[in-house]
Scaffold this motif. Structure first.
Motif, short mmCIF file in Angstrom:
data_model
loop_
_atom_site.label_atom_id
_atom_site.label_comp_id
_atom_site.label_asym_id
_atom_site.label_seq_id
_atom_site.Cartn_x
_atom_site.Cartn_y
_atom_site.Cartn_z
N ASN A 77 0.90 -1.17 0.01
CA ASN A 77 -0.07 0.08 -0.03
C ASN A 77 0.99 1.24 -0.03
O ASN A 77 2.12 1.23 0.07
CB ASN A 77 -1.04 -0.10 1.18
N VAL A 78 0.22 2.55 0.05
CA VAL A 78 0.84 3.65 0.01
C VAL A 78 0.41 4.26 1.19
O VAL A 78 -0.86 4.78 1.24
CB VAL A 78 0.83 4.50 -1.25
N ASP A 79 1.02 4.68 2.46
CA ASP A 79 0.54 5.41 3.48
C ASP A 79 0.20 6.84 3.16
O ASP A 79 1.15 7.53 2.91
CB ASP A 79 1.50 5.19 4.63
N LEU A 80 -0.97 7.35 3.41
CA LEU A 80 -1.33 8.64 3.09
C LEU A 80 -2.11 9.25 4.38
O LEU A 80 -3.06 9.86 4.18
CB LEU A 80 -2.21 8.97 2.03
N TYR A 81 -1.85 8.90 5.71
CA TYR A 81 -2.48 9.36 6.71
C TYR A 81 -2.35 10.93 7.03
O TYR A 81 -0.94 11.31 6.69
CB TYR A 81 -2.30 8.77 8.13
N GLY A 82 -3.27 11.45 7.54
CA GLY A 82 -2.74 12.85 8.05
C GLY A 82 -2.48 13.98 7.14
O GLY A 82 -1.82 14.51 6.90
N ASN A 83 -3.18 13.74 6.01
CA ASN A 83 -3.22 14.25 4.51
C ASN A 83 -1.84 14.28 4.24
O ASN A 83 -1.06 15.51 3.66
CB ASN A 83 -3.55 16.15 5.07
N ALA A 84 -1.08 13.33 4.34
CA ALA A 84 0.21 13.28 3.72
C ALA A 84 0.18 13.30 2.12
O ALA A 84 -0.49 12.76 1.48
CB ALA A 84 1.14 11.88 4.22
N LEU A 85 1.46 13.59 1.53
CA LEU A 85 1.44 13.86 0.04
C LEU A 85 1.71 12.38 -0.32
O LEU A 85 2.52 11.85 0.01
CB LEU A 85 2.32 14.93 -0.37
N PRO A 86 1.38 12.06 -1.64
CA PRO A 86 1.78 10.89 -2.33
C PRO A 86 3.34 10.98 -2.63
O PRO A 86 3.97 12.01 -2.63
CB PRO A 86 1.04 10.54 -3.52
N PRO A 87 3.91 9.85 -2.87
CA PRO A 87 5.30 9.84 -3.38
C PRO A 87 5.63 10.67 -4.41
O PRO A 87 4.77 11.01 -5.39
CB PRO A 87 5.73 8.44 -3.70
N PRO A 88 6.99 11.17 -4.67
CA PRO A 88 7.17 12.07 -6.14
C PRO A 88 6.89 11.49 -7.17
O PRO A 88 7.10 10.09 -7.38
CB PRO A 88 8.63 12.59 -5.86
N GLY A 89 6.15 12.03 -8.13
CA GLY A 89 5.88 11.37 -9.41
C GLY A 89 4.66 10.52 -9.61
O GLY A 89 4.35 9.88 -10.48
N THR A 90 3.85 10.66 -8.44
CA THR A 90 2.55 10.00 -8.43
C THR A 90 1.43 10.68 -8.18
O THR A 90 1.73 11.87 -7.62
CB THR A 90 2.62 8.38 -7.39
#
Length: 855
Positions: free
Chosen positions: A703-716
């Motif tokens: 998965n990709v963790d996006l808790y707390g309004n975190a931004l996705p990894p660069p380029g995604t």
């Protein structure tokens, strides 16, 4: 004859009248003095009657009464002398330089004179008649404050003559002898406490909704234009493009507004005749009829009433009522809440930034059962609820000296070196009071200082309402002691935090959308200054002295009340000690998290040197279950070894000795936790790896963790459309589900929450197009499925109807009169209607319920 300040003014020919009035005043003073002397004589005469009763008791041998009677006899022997009373009255008249009205100069006995002639020379009356007259005369007089006589202007200073109530001494003796028994207060039940908390929450939300509506009504363009059009030109010119004003100009504006909404001073002239009053009223009425401003005001009141009569419960209705109140200023008293709203509308009409402040006073949550029953919160048929005066009459809180609604205006110093944004601040004003600019003491009024017994005195909820339906909690700015205010707040602080965060977010979004950048910068600077002032005031509060006071305290904390994921860092400054434990500011409390949590939630990575040195290790859920099992096994082993002896089980020495045995179960406290927790000071910023070659970087679980309004990894990018993962899977592109949080279920279950997918940026446009086509095809397929299901249901219904018709045709041929076949009639009517032959309105087919037809 009387000027505006209530002083008499004399003409050249009025000196004789002045002398006559002065003589009448002297006579009135002499009459009052003699009346006092007569009253004292009557009182002493009553004591003489009591003396006679005491003499009778002495004759019967009552020792206690004898001693009391002897003492009273000494007092009556002095005070009951009529000649002494008369001589004192003559001395008072001589000192006032006036003749004594009751003295006829014939040398009659003073006692006869006192009993036969009144204070003004009239024929005397009996004691019963005098008491009735006295009661009638003093019905409209406040008996607690008779006041002092003040000499007329121009006369010599004279001794003040006071009046005393004859019953004061008797009432004091009665109150002293009466002993009231205090009724024991009952405790609230658990259900009553739960209901009280719910009532408190509901009342707070209703008050906040009321404040938001009133503040939104101040944004009415019509109300702003009405109030601003009445302001003097010199005050209008003080505003600037940054929507700020200087404090001295604001003070002038407040003074003008307070004078505009104040009721006029009415001066009654008793010397004027009734004919003169009627003539004056007629002249005033004629002036009102010909005054254009009055007619315009009346016309506006009618228009405002028509504009808001269909929406009295909304902001438009409140704005209409405020407009009517403003048009009636000087004639009707305006309540405190309306004055604050009108002043806010005036400031906004002049281009200033203003907000309405309200001290919310909901149902008290820290009150006794008797108090709650008297307020009507708890049902009790024996106690009559106390109806609030403010709620019934709509009057302000002037009688208790407390201000509950006021305003704050954005002020700044203009023309000084440096940026205006650096010296902006919110300045408080009470619009109904002159000279109330930037004076918090006027707002506090007579509130109790340093007491937690009264919720209204501690001001538990103070909210600042903006015209954009946003609000801000400013309790720490006005509460005398924030810790005392928290005592009367709800114990569910998370509920209050959700409420305040919601209204603050509304204000923040509205400011970003409506205000220009320079005004927004001034407001943000003022908010930062206000926050610093509130923090400073909170830091100066008294440190609690007991553990019960410091528990859940918003400013101070001790180690014993921290959770397992909290720690005090750094451990200074120490503000005091309670039971040997150090007290620290709550700002020193830091949160501890695992390395995975720091990386996924906060985008921080634990440094390499800190990985082997965690702050604390805690047990996971599985390990907690193991620890509980070890505890039960160990306690059972100790119980078996104690052989039923309770003293052994409670003895620590015996437990330590038995723990050395080989068959003793392991100590649960020696089990080390399996989750390492780290502090923020042990981490450093971390940036997730970028997407390379169309491959999305994922965590260990895919998965990709996006808790707390975190931004996705660069380029995604993060795409949150419904069923987007199915489209991405059909396109055969790499994606990862977005983990946005966790959902906690009953029983300790924790479930992940996913929302959308994370894909590479180069596939976004193509994915959205394919998803749109897929959704259209899905809608067509869904419609076809529904049509097919409907056809199947109709086929089933028609088959049942044909089967019923065939059965009736086969098994009912021998009837003399053929029965009406409703099914056949319906089929024929439907066929004719499809062919367009039969009109439905003229058809004689009786339509029966389907259930009856089939059954």
């Amino acid at each position: 004859r009387i000027d505006v300040c209530g002083r008499e003014r004399w003409t050249d020919g009025g000196m004789v009248d002045a002398d006559a009035r002065r003589a009448e005043s002297l006579k009135a003073r002499s009459a009052a003095a003699v009346r006092e002397a007569v009253g004292r004589g009557r009182k002493r005469a009553k004591r003489g009657l009591r003396q006679d009763d005491d003499d009778d008791d002495v004759a019967h041998g009552d020792d206690k009464t004898t001693s009391t009677a002897v003492d009273d006899a000494g007092r009556v022997g002095y005070f009951a002398d009529a000649d002494t009373i008369a001589s004192r009255a003559r001395e008072i008249a001589t000192r006032l330089n006036v003749p004594l009205p009751m003295w006829n100069g014939t040398g009659a006995n003073a006692t006869d004179v006192l009993t036969s002639v009144g204070a003004c020379g009239a024929t005397g009356k009996t004691d019963a008649e005098e008491r009735e007259i006295d009661e009638d005369e003093w019905d409209d007089v406040v008996m607690d404050d008779y006041g002092l006589y003040v000499a007329d202007g121009g006369g010599a200073e004279e001794d003040a003559v006071t009046l005393r109530d004859d019953n004061d001494e008797d009432e004091t003796e009665t109150k002293t002898k009466t002993k009231t028994k205090k009724k024991p207060s009952r405790r609230l039940t658990d259900d009553e406490r739960t209901g009280l908390l719910s009532t408190h929450h509901t009342h707070v939300m209703c008050l906040i909704a009321r404040g938001r509506l009133v503040s939104a009504a101040t944004g009415s363009r019509l109300l702003q234009a009405l109030t601003a059009s009445c302001a003097p030109k010199r005050l209008v010119e003080t505003t600037t493009t940054s929507r700020t004003i200087e404090v001295h100009a604001l003070s002038s504006l407040v003074d003008w507004f307070a004078g505009a909404v104040a009721m006029p001073i009415v001066i009654d002239d008793d010397d004027d005749d009734d004919d003169d009053d009627e003539t004056t009223r007629g002249v005033v009425c004629e002036k009102l009829m010909v005054n254009d401003a009055k007619r315009r005001r009346r016309a506006f009141r009618v228009a405002a009433h028509r504009a808001g009569k269909t929406s009295w419960g909304s902001a438009y209705g409140i704005a209409s009522r405020l407009s009517l109140a403003w048009s009636s200023r000087g004639q009707l008293e305006i309540d405190e809440e309306s004055c604050a709203a009108l002043f806010a509308a005036l400031c906004q009409g002049l281009g200033l930034t203003c907000r309405v402040i309200a001290s919310l006073e909901p149902v008290p949550i820290r009150a006794s059962a008797g108090r709650l029953e008297s307020l009507g919160v708890l049902a009790n048929a024996r106690v009559k609820p106390i109806v609030s005066t403010h709620a019934v009459t709509g009057k302000s809180s002037d009688d208790d000296g407390c201000v509950r609604h006021w305003c704050e205006v954005l002020c700044a110093r203009h023309g000084v070196e440096g940026d205006v944004q650096g010296n902006t601040r919110w300045v408080s004003v009470a619009p109904r009071i002159r000279g109330s600019t930037d004076d918090v003491n006027i707002i506090l009024g007579n509130r109790k200082r340093g007491s937690t017994a009264d919720a209204s005195s501690s001001m538990p909820y103070v909210m600042a309402f903006h015209s954009n339906l946003g609000a801000r909690d400013v309790t720490r700015k006005y509460a005398l002691a924030f810790s005392q205010a928290l005592h009367h707040r709800t114990p569910d602080w998370k509920w209050w935090e959700r409420i305040t965060s919601y209204v603050e977010r509304i204000n923040r979004d509205a400011m970003a959308h409506d205000y220009p950048p320079e005004v927004r910068a001034c407001i943000e600077a003022a908010n930062a200054t206000e926050l610093f002032e509130m923090d400073t005031r909170s830091a100066k509060e008294r440190v609690p002295g007991t553990m019960s006071e410091i528990k859940n305290h918003p400013l101070w904390v001790v180690d014993r009340f921290l959770s397992r994921s909290q720690i005090i860092h750094p451990r200074h400054p120490v503000k005091g000690f309670i039971a040997g434990e150090a007290v620290f500011p709550r700002s020193c409390v830091k949160e501890l998290k695992s390395a995975e949590r720091w990386k996924s939630e906060c985008r921080r990575r634990v440094t390499d040197e800190s990985l082997d040195a965690p702050i604390r290790k805690v047990h996971s859920r599985a390990l907690q279950a193991r620890v509980k099992a070890l505890t039960r096994t160990r306690e059972a082993w100790f119980a078996a070894k104690s052989e039923g002896s309770k003293e052994r089980l409670e003895s620590e020495e015996w437990r330590i000795t038995m723990s050395a045995a080989e068959d003793c179960p392991a100590d649960p406290s020696a089990v080390v936790g399996d989750i390492a927790l780290y502090g923020e000071w042990q981490t450093e910023p971390w940036t997730p790896p970028a997407a390379v070659g169309g491959i999305v970087p994922k965590n260990d679980r895919g998965n990709v963790d996006l808790y707390g309004n975190a931004l996705p990894p660069p380029g995604t990018v993060h795409v949150t459309l419904a069923r987007i993962s199915k489209t991405a899977r059909a396109m055969n592109i790499d994606y990862a589900p977005a983990l946005v949080g966790f959902e906690y279920k009953a029983g300790g279950k924790t479930l992940p929450v996913f929302n959308g997918v994370v894909i590479c940026e180069e596939f976004k446009e193509e994915l959205l197009k394919q998803h749109e086509l897929a959704e259209e095809a899905r809608a067509v397929a869904l419609e076809a499925k529904l049509y097919k299901d409907a056809c199947l249901k109709w086929r089933l219904l028609l088959g049942a109807m044909w089967t019923r018709a065939a059965l009736r045709e086969e098994f009912q041929p021998t009837l003399a009169e053929p029965a009406v076949d409703h099914t056949a009639a319906r089929i024929a009517a439907a066929k004719a209607m499809n062919d367009g032959v039969v009109d439905i309105s003229t058809s004689s087919v009786v339509v029966e319920p389907l259930a009856k037809t089939l059954g």
